[in-house]
Design an enzyme around this catalytic site. Structure first.
Site, short mmCIF file in Angstrom:
data_model
loop_
_atom_site.label_atom_id
_atom_site.label_comp_id
_atom_site.label_asym_id
_atom_site.label_seq_id
_atom_site.Cartn_x
_atom_site.Cartn_y
_atom_site.Cartn_z
N HIS A 99 -3.83 4.40 -9.37
CA HIS A 99 -5.12 4.39 -8.67
C HIS A 99 -6.00 3.39 -9.39
O HIS A 99 -5.76 2.19 -9.33
CB HIS A 99 -5.66 5.82 -8.65
CG HIS A 99 -6.85 6.06 -7.76
ND1 HIS A 99 -7.33 5.13 -6.91
CD2 HIS A 99 -7.63 7.17 -7.62
CE1 HIS A 99 -8.37 5.62 -6.27
NE2 HIS A 99 -8.58 6.87 -6.68
N HIS A 101 -0.64 -1.07 -0.69
CA HIS A 101 -1.70 -0.09 -0.54
C HIS A 101 -1.26 0.96 0.47
O HIS A 101 -0.57 0.62 1.43
CB HIS A 101 -3.00 -0.77 -0.06
CG HIS A 101 -4.21 0.03 -0.35
ND1 HIS A 101 -4.64 1.04 0.49
CD2 HIS A 101 -5.08 0.01 -1.39
CE1 HIS A 101 -5.72 1.58 -0.04
NE2 HIS A 101 -6.01 0.98 -1.17
N ASP A 145 -7.24 -4.61 -6.89
CA ASP A 145 -7.01 -4.69 -8.33
C ASP A 145 -6.32 -5.97 -8.78
O ASP A 145 -6.21 -6.22 -9.97
CB ASP A 145 -6.17 -3.49 -8.79
CG ASP A 145 -6.98 -2.22 -8.73
OD1 ASP A 145 -8.14 -2.26 -9.15
OD2 ASP A 145 -6.45 -1.21 -8.26
#
Ligand code: CMC
Length: 432
Positions: A270, A309, A365
């Site tokens: 996460h 994702h 990210d």
């Protein structure tokens, strides 16, 4: 389609019984499924859905995502417009209240948040008690949980004014706690908030101020941090938000519920992914090693961190904005040498059949870690930088949960796979 067709006809082949299950907003009610095949001895049919991949746990008006098209909106406003034109505090107001603030509302909101940035000195003592090398996320999650002991009235979650106060306190204090967790590992004195500064600049001051009487940040870096905060402010029912809602459903105070969200965010799948991206880029070491790394990913020996994702099956819209923010930051700090490796990885992956077939694209990210590193943050701080703005989203979702009459304490079912009715053998017999 007429109203009568808004249903699902199900035939239970075990019994031949037929059922008509209403479809509302594209969903059937799990409670309706439970009527199928239910007898006095047997429970009805349930849904087996580890990881909640196809289960709606709530109705929410906070954040909209269309993963196939790569769309993200807060309260209906596209993320691109908010990142371009808004400030983090305005976005936080929007998430919590559902509308953009008037001038008067914004002034009051900014004042209230700024006014509550200080924390009780005993909380500072608590933080000073952590080991010299404590991970800042461990410190942050513990200190947010500890806030509940400083504001015991927070337990009265049905009182709207008390709820409002805790929302303000938490959004206000997160940068202070986050910055202090950072200073701790460096053995540097904790810096108190400077309430003349804006939200992001004040955070930078608490992180980096030394002996200068007034900390002044480069406005380009302040703007980049504001954008990063906006992009991370909410993301509907992700792992940490689900944790906040799940824990919050027990009607515990919001500090405890949010600390559960911080704990969930700490995990490498996460919020910890950008730290993992940097480690991965460092391990790859050079652009020439990218092809062999990609082969390792395809063989299942590696995972391309910052890619893929659960929801986005297209380019994560946040990744596009972050790429632009990276350019702005590198203009001030100089280019991060790992950027070359990241760009090459992205180029190869976006053309490779393995990634194309699985719809794996860069997520938020992939580039954020490179910016954070250029801003002099050690990797352990990356998730803290995610947790600070996400607090606004967690709280917006928590307020929605508390007001939602449909919500009950979260309590999933299980499929029991163990033994039954086993006779206990006393120790003396077992160990003989
Ligand atoms: N590298 C290589 N293969 C991947 C990756 C990846 N990063 N992500 C997914 N796959 C493959 C996976 O092996 C599977 O292949 P197969 O069908 O052959 O078994 C397929 O793609 C589907 O993947 P999944 O694991 O079933 O997908 P998921 O929805 O359960 O996982 C994810 C989503 C984000 C955990 C995963 O893509 C991942 O681990 N990515 C790397 C970690 C990362 O970047 N996380 C940050 C997420 S964005 C921040 C946030 O919003 O929290």
């Amino acid at each position: 389609m007429n109203q009568n067709q808004q249903s699902l006809s199900v035939r239970d082949n075990r019994t031949g019984d037929e059922y008509d299950l209403p479809i509302t907003d594209g969903t059937i009610h799990a409670a309706d499924l439970a009527k199928i095949g239910k007898t006095e001895d047997e429970p009805g049919v349930a849904v087996y859905d580890p990881g909640f991949t196809n289960t709606a746990s709530c109705r929410s008006a906070v954040t909209y995502i269309d993963g196939d098209k790569g769309v993200l909106e807060y309260r209906g406003y596209p993320i691109e417009q908010l990142a371009e034109n808004s400030t983090f505090l305005e976005v936080a107001y929007l998430l919590i209240h559902g509308t953009l603030p008037s001038e008067q509302e914004y002034t009051a909101w900014e004042h209230d948040i700024t006014f509550h940035t200080f924390v009780h000195e005993n909380l500072k003592s608590l933080m000073l008690g952590f080991r010299y090398d404590a991970h800042p996320m461990g410190m942050l999650l513990s200190s947010v949980a500890a806030l509940s002991t400083f504001y015991p009235e927070a337990r009265a979650i049905s009182d709207e004014e008390i709820r409002r106060m805790q929302v303000i306190r938490m959004i206000a204090k997160m940068p202070t706690l986050g910055a202090w967790s950072f200073r701790h590992a460096q053995g540097k004195p904790y810096i108190y908030p400077d309430n003349d500064l804006g939200y992001a600049e004040n955070f930078l001051a608490m992180l980096f101020k030394m002996s200068e009487p007034k900390y002044v940040a480069d406005p380009r870096l302040v703007k980049a941090l504001e954008v990063l905060f906006i992009l991370h402010a909410d993301h509907e029912q992700n792992c940490s938000t689900n944790a906040v809602r799940s824990v919050g459903s027990s009607q515990v105070d919001p500090y405890s519920a949010v600390s559960a969200g911080i704990a969930a965010l700490y995990g490498p799948l996460h919020g910890g992914a950008n730290e993992a991206v940097l480690k991965m880029l460092r391990r790859i070491g050079d652009v020439s090693n990218v092809p062999s790394f990609i082969e390792g990913v395809k063989d299942g020996n590696e995972r391309l961190m910052g890619f893929g994702h659960r929801v986005y099956k297209n380019y994560d819209p946040r990744a596009k904005i972050i790429k632009k923010a990276a350019d702005d930051v590198f203009e001030v700090t100089g280019v991060n040498p790992l950027l070359k490796i990241a760009v090459e990885l992205e180029k190869i992956a976006l053309e490779d059949e393995y990634f194309v077939k699985r719809k794996l694209y860069p997520n938020v990210d992939f580039y954020s870690g490179l910016i954070y590193e250029a801003l002099q943050f050690p990797p352990e701080m990356f998730t803290v930088l995610f947790a600070i703005p996400r607090t606004a989203g967690w709280l917006a979702q928590w307020v929605e949960l508390v007001d939602d009459k449909d919500q009950k304490i979260a309590r999933p079912k299980q499929i029991y796979t163990g033994d039954r009715g086993v006779d206990f053998i006393p120790r003396a017999e077992r160990w003989a």
